[in-house]
Write a protein that holds these residues in place. Structure first.
Motif, short mmCIF file in Angstrom:
data_model
loop_
_atom_site.label_atom_id
_atom_site.label_comp_id
_atom_site.label_asym_id
_atom_site.label_seq_id
_atom_site.Cartn_x
_atom_site.Cartn_y
_atom_site.Cartn_z
N LEU C 90 -0.19 26.14 -26.32
CA LEU C 90 -1.54 25.79 -26.79
C LEU C 90 -1.50 24.60 -27.74
CD1 LEU C 90 -3.20 29.25 -27.37
CD2 LEU C 90 -3.78 27.57 -25.62
N ILE C 92 0.81 22.08 -27.86
CA ILE C 92 1.40 20.78 -27.47
C ILE C 92 0.34 19.70 -27.33
CG2 ILE C 92 3.55 21.65 -26.44
CD1 ILE C 92 2.25 21.17 -23.67
N ASN C 93 -0.80 20.06 -26.76
CA ASN C 93 -1.83 19.04 -26.57
C ASN C 93 -2.95 19.12 -27.61
OD1 ASN C 93 -0.85 17.55 -24.29
ND2 ASN C 93 -1.22 19.38 -23.06
N PHE C 123 7.32 18.72 -28.92
CA PHE C 123 6.53 17.87 -28.03
C PHE C 123 6.19 16.57 -28.73
CE2 PHE C 123 2.79 16.53 -25.64
CZ PHE C 123 3.16 16.84 -24.34
N GLU C 127 2.74 11.83 -26.33
CA GLU C 127 2.55 12.28 -24.95
C GLU C 127 1.40 13.28 -24.80
OE1 GLU C 127 6.20 13.57 -23.14
OE2 GLU C 127 7.05 11.55 -23.19
N LYS C 128 0.69 13.51 -25.87
CA LYS C 128 -0.41 14.47 -25.80
C LYS C 128 -1.50 14.02 -24.83
CE LYS C 128 -0.01 16.34 -30.49
NZ LYS C 128 0.24 17.77 -30.29
N VAL C 129 -2.10 15.00 -24.15
CA VAL C 129 -3.25 14.70 -23.30
C VAL C 129 -4.43 14.41 -24.23
CG1 VAL C 129 -4.88 15.62 -21.62
CG2 VAL C 129 -2.46 16.21 -21.45
N ASP C 174 -4.16 20.48 -17.08
CA ASP C 174 -4.27 20.21 -18.51
C ASP C 174 -5.26 19.10 -18.83
OD1 ASP C 174 -2.82 18.04 -17.68
OD2 ASP C 174 -1.01 18.49 -18.85
N HIS C 175 -5.90 18.55 -17.81
CA HIS C 175 -6.96 17.59 -18.10
C HIS C 175 -8.33 18.24 -17.93
CE1 HIS C 175 -5.45 17.15 -14.01
NE2 HIS C 175 -6.69 16.96 -13.64
#
Lengths: 421, 165, 490
Positions: C90, C92-93, C123, C127-129, C174-175
């Motif tokens: 949860l 990471i992004n 992470f 690189e996070k969305v 994840d998008h």
């Protein structure tokens, strides 16, 4: 060995009829539904979509006293990378599927059937529509089939581009006009499936095998194959072999025979490195493991992989395992439905880790992270898509770790420098 | 621009809805009908369909954005969809994509200036035995090579392949 | 009634109860994001996974039905690892913007991170969305998709509770993100519940944002006076300022709270709050105002009257009844308010906009009085010339007052409440500032408790009535709100 499913000259109704088609349906309609289920149980037929669940048993889960409608759904959402057997089967022998569905519908008491076919297969969907219309015109589909009093309507429903809809409850959601997001189980579809009613969902290949079992008996079918893996299976071979394609062979055939005898071996100059034996989600086998394994449910499980959909993906020495895993990770990342946290976030993370390794930015630590992220996804989601991502990752890393380490060290693999693929 | 569902569409839609015990189950096929007519699904079309099926707009939009085959903007006359999954990858899909990019001077997701070609990289098309594979609009082209691609593009430019639209 | 064991403790639960509910009954807390007791089970967050003996995998406690003989563990390494992994996924992004996030202090990510994870990020930040940052969606809510954990509580709330279905998860993987129709406002009358049930800082209240860090808030349990439903609420305040109202879930009336009820506190701090009297349109100090009102009453003694109010507490209505009986010594009083009662929108909002119609009826039962029709008739035909009432209740006799030119003396908290043509207005402390009892449409007696102090000089209505009586030459001897209740069945 004769073909049960892939026959020539049976594409049209006339040819199918000439080859004895729709006789099994007539035979089935003279039996009690329970007798048909018994016969299918006896045959040892198991789900050909990937999970290998005994078909007769699945049918018997439909509650006997359930009021209201029941549904039969054919899963033709063929999308597991490496798999192209259902397409071939539909193109060559559509009536076997239609007849199989009529028999299955009668056995489970369903008056409606749907064929959920992946959206890209427009020609195949059109062919099925025509075949169903032909069968309807002859009274094999529709009201009071062959004077038996049994009604069975059959519809084709096209998907719209989502791998996840191959998962049976996602398929049901999609068929109901929703996003294809898998449902929590229980309740299982046999109790609460399509439109909330008891539903059986079977793969194309499974249903297409039913007429032959009806015609020649479960006992006849059960002796084909290898023990608990009864019958024939469509194996789809892709990769650098001389004759890729779909081959119908008895379960239990050595993978070596499939490659060498059926497919004419690897192309000149190619050397076998690995095989993914059952579609991209199944754990990879090294060349040595692959050449020693037989293609049946039990043997592949014993070898640490799975029969899956029977999609045999052949990988030769010129291929980079990191790159191939990156290709698969991109796919699973693209196809995750986004519902469960581990899959939604994990698939993207794995792809990013592989991008780093592939671009030459990765470290040995990234390899360990890759493995542990996959481990953290395994068995923790509503449907098996997370597992389908995790299994190739874990098996690739375990069996081909040196290639990953070479990438982390910025070295070549197997012949090119990272970033050049 | 106000969007109205045609009478022809409504007749077809009624027929499609009749296949299901609940009419909202016809959402995917009806979106496919709309896309078949216009080449894509416009916001206004989603709205009109939501009203027709008595569904919340958000449900329709959610579905359109979930499934990859729904185009949300017009594409070129020919939508070149190159499979890049594992079997096609091994059979040279990256090279074919690069070839197309160079030849058409567009990248994935773009359309050529003349409106003829849209290029997309797609995931497994389920024809791995005849890799590499490309789908153009609804038709499959298999066992492709750069030469075959060139010939196909020429044919398409001259309208020689009667592709459905 | 299956009997099962959770962490070594045995419990018998109702058939159909889930493992999460069973654990809750035992006091074993299982962390969760997507589960909400009043919404359908979604099972997507995977935070509530527990170990069930003989099950091949961990199961989600929110969706697994308790069965006879089950042996459940919520505290094994396996379970802890699963929770830690889900949290890592949860986060990471997630933008990790707690210092500027208004959810801080009541955030499921923060709380569970401290409890179950405390791991360092593996992470890379770059690189996070990236998803949509904050934007207003409707009059009450701000949506920040980057903080969203896609638990879909908000989506389910809109489809299952308000049945307006504005929200949906768009795209996939994840998008994916929460969205609604472009240009449409999320304004379904209950939208702020979404800020409450959002376990993270994705949906925040536009009204409450950045007013106060939640750990500074003091909480006062009270009742909503927005309508006859009488929802239980909690007023959050600090340094004598109310910052927000949230529901106090209970079986009798409410899990949720409507947006209208939540905004009721704004009047307390509004600029038009009255601290002085008003004669015609001019502000005047309290004491002269009372003297003026008393003399107007005295000069029309025979035709003075009192009209209670369904917006006032039982105690304040009782004080008004005492004013009529003991100071004015008149029969011209009325506590008879009839209103259609019942939930009108299927959720919470009552057909009766007043909170205490049933409470006023208790006064009528104890003290008698005219019917509203009779009262209005006497106003219309001139038998009543001066009326003491509460500002909003004046609307019941508006036409008669206008037709006959009667004098209105009203109690009001805010200038906006004052009815047109009122002769005099006296301020009083509202029920955020002073206690009072209200009887909801079901007949439930509920207590409004003061959260803040009234401005200096502003007294509860019963105290104002007591003073007014003194100016008229009578002592009602009201030392507290309850004093007025003597002789009333309560």
């Amino acid at each position: 060995m004769e073909s049960i499913l892939l026959k020539d000259k049976v594409r049209g109704l006339e040819g199918y009829f000439a080859a004895g088609g729709y006789k099994p349906l007539k035979k089935a309609l003279a039996l009690k539904p329970a007798e048909i289920i018994e016969e299918v149980k006896k045959s040892g037929l198991r789900g050909r979509g990937g999970a290998g669940f005994p078909t007769g048993l699945k049918w018997s889960f439909i509650p006997k006293d359930a009021e209201g409608p029941r549904y039969l759904v054919c899963n033709a959402d063929e999308g597991e990378p490496g798999t192209f057997k259902d397409r071939e089967l539909i193109l060559k022998n559509p009536h076997a599927l239609i007849e199989g569905m009529a028999i299955a519908g009668y056995a489970i008491g369903a008056a409606h059937g749907y064929i959920y076919i992946r959206g890209e297969f427009t020609a195949e969907a059109a062919l099925l529509e025509t075949a169903i219309a032909d069968a309807r015109a002859k009274g094999f589909i529709g009201r009071n089939i062959l004077g038996s009093g049994f009604n069975f309507e059959l519809f084709v429903h096209r998907g719209a581009g989502a791998y996840i809809c191959g998962e049976e409850t996602a398929l049901l959601e999609s068929l109901e006009g929703f996003k294809g997001q898998p449902r929590l189980k229980p309740p299982f579809p046999a109790v609460k499936g399509l439109f909330g009613s008891p539903t059986v969902i079977n793969n194309v290949e499974t249903l297409a095998a039913v007429p032959a079992i009806m015609e020649r008996g479960g006992a006849w079918y059960a002796v084909i194959g290898a023990g608990k893996s009864a019958g024939t299976k469509l194996f789809c071979v892709s990769g650098p072999v001389n004759k890729p394609g779909v081959y119908e062979l008895p379960l239990g055939v050595p993978l070596r025979d499939l490659l060498e005898k059926s497919c004419g071996g690897l192309k000149a100059g190619k050397k076998l490195k690995a095989v993914i034996p059952g579609g991209s989600s199944t754990p990879v086998l090294t060349a040595a493991e692959a050449l020693a394994v037989n293609l049946d449910y039990e043997s592949l499980t014993a070898a640490g992989s799975m029969l899956g959909s029977g999609a045999v993906i052949v990988i030769d020495e010129s291929q980079c395992m990191v790159k191939l895993l990156q290709v698969l990770a991109r796919f699973y990342h693209h196809e995750s439905c986004g519902q469960c946290t581990p899959c939604r976030e994990g698939c993207g993370w794995i792809e990013k880790l592989l991008n780093r390794l592939e671009d030459g930015r990765g470290t040995v630590k990234d390899i360990d992270t890759l493995y542990s992220v996959a481990d953290g996804m395994m068995g923790r989601t509503i449907c098996p898509l997370a597992d389908a991502m995790a299994m190739p990752v874990m098996s690739f890393v375990k069996k081909f770790r040196s290639e990953f380490e070479a990438h982390a060290a910025g070295r070549c693999c197997p012949s090119e420098a990272p970033g050049k693929h | 621009m106000p969007f109205k569902l045609s009478e022809e569409f409504k007749t077809k839609a009624a027929h499609i809805c009749a296949k299901y015990p609940r009419k909202d189950a016809a959402l995917l096929p009806l979106l496919q009908e709309l896309q078949g007519a216009a080449g894509y699904v416009a916001e206004e079309a989603m709205d009109a369909l939501a009203q027709y099926l008595e569904l919340p707009y958000a449900r329709v939009k959610g579905v359109v954005t979930f499934y990859t085959m729904f185009n949300r903007a017009p594409t070129g006359k020919y939508h070149l969809q190159v499979c890049r999954n594992i079997s096609c990858h091994m059979a040279g899909a990256p090279g074919l994509l690069a070839h197309l990019r160079a030849k058409l001077d567009i990248t994935e997701g773009e359309t050529t200036g003349d409106g003829l070609f849209t290029l997309s990289a797609v995931e497994c098309l389920g024809a791995c035995g005849s890799a590499p594979v490309m789908q153009v609009n609804e038709d499959y082209f298999e066992n492709l090579t750069a030469e075959k691609l060139d010939a196909l593009l020429e044919d398409l430019k001259h309208g020689k392949h009667p592709l459905k639209r | 009634m299956p009997k099962l064991t959770i962490d070594g403790k045995t419990i018998e639960v109702a058939k159909g109860a889930t493992l999460l509910e069973a654990a809750q009954q035992l006091g074993v807390y299982i962390p969760r994001y997507c589960y909400h007791p009043k919404l359908s089970v979604s099972g997507n967050c995977r935070m509530c996974m527990v170990e069930v003996k003989k099950a091949p995998k961990l199961v989600t406690a929110c969706s697994t039905e308790a069965a006879e003989g089950m042996i459940v563990r919520t505290d094994t390494e396996n379970v802890k690892n699963a929770r830690r992994d889900v949290l890592e996924f949860l986060l990471i992004n997630h933008p990790l913007d707690c210092p500027i996030c208004d959810q801080a202090g009541e955030c499921g990510l923060q709380d569970y991170y401290m409890e179950y994870s405390r791991a360092k990020s593996r992470f890379p930040q770059e690189e996070k969305v990236r998803r949509g940052k904050r934007r207003a969606v409707g009059p009450h809510l701000m949506l920040d998709n980057e903080r969203c954990v896609l638990c879909t509580r908000c989506v389910r709330f809109c489809s299952e509770v308000t049945k307006t279905s504005e929200l949906e998860v768009m795209e996939r993987a994840d998008h994916s993100y929460i969205d609604l129709k472009e240009g449409r406002a999320l304004d379904n009358g209950y939208s702020l519940n979404i800020a409450d049930i959002c376990p993270v800082g994705a949906f925040t209240s536009r009204d409450f944002r950045f007013k106060q860090r939640v750990w500074f808030l003091k909480k006062t349990p009270t009742v909503c006076l927005g309508c006859a439903t009488g929802c239980l609420t909690e007023v959050h305040h600090n340094e004598n300022t109310v910052h927000r109202i949230v529901p106090r879930p209970n079986a009798e009336t409410n899990t949720w709270l409507c947006d209208h009820g939540r905004m009721a506190y704004r009047a307390v701090q509004a600029g038009d709050r009255l601290a002085k009297g008003v004669i015609k349109n001019g502000l005047i100090d309290l004491e002269p105002a009372l003297r003026e009102v008393a003399s107007r009453i005295d000069e029309n003694h025979a035709s003075a009257a009192v009209l209670g109010s369904p917006w006032l507490s039982v105690e304040d209505n009782a004080a008004l009844a005492r004013l009529a009986a003991d100071a004015l010594k008149t029969e011209n009083f009325c506590f008879d308010f009839k209103a259609e009662q019942g939930i009108k929108d299927g959720i919470l909002i009552n057909q009766d906009p007043a909170p205490n119609t049933a409470g006023a009826a208790l006064i009528r039962a104890g003290r008698g009085g005219l019917t509203l029709e009779e009262f209005a008739r006497r106003v219309a035909d001139g038998r009543i010339k001066v009326i003491v009432t509460e500002a909003r209740a004046a609307a019941f006799i508006k036409d008669a007052v206008k037709a006959a030119g009667a004098r209105l003396i009203v109690f009001a908290t805010n200038k906006a409440e004052i009815p047109a043509g009122a002769y005099a207005t006296l301020p009083y402390a509202c029920y955020f500032e002073t206690p009072g009892t209200f009887v909801n449409y079901q007949g439930l007696k509920r207590r409004a408790a003061p959260a803040v102090e009234a401005r200096e000089g502003v007294k509860p209505l019963w105290a104002m009535v007591n003073k007014l009586a003194v100016y008229s030459g009578t002592s009602l001897r009201l030392d507290c709100a309850e004093d007025a209740l003597k002789g009333i069945e309560f």
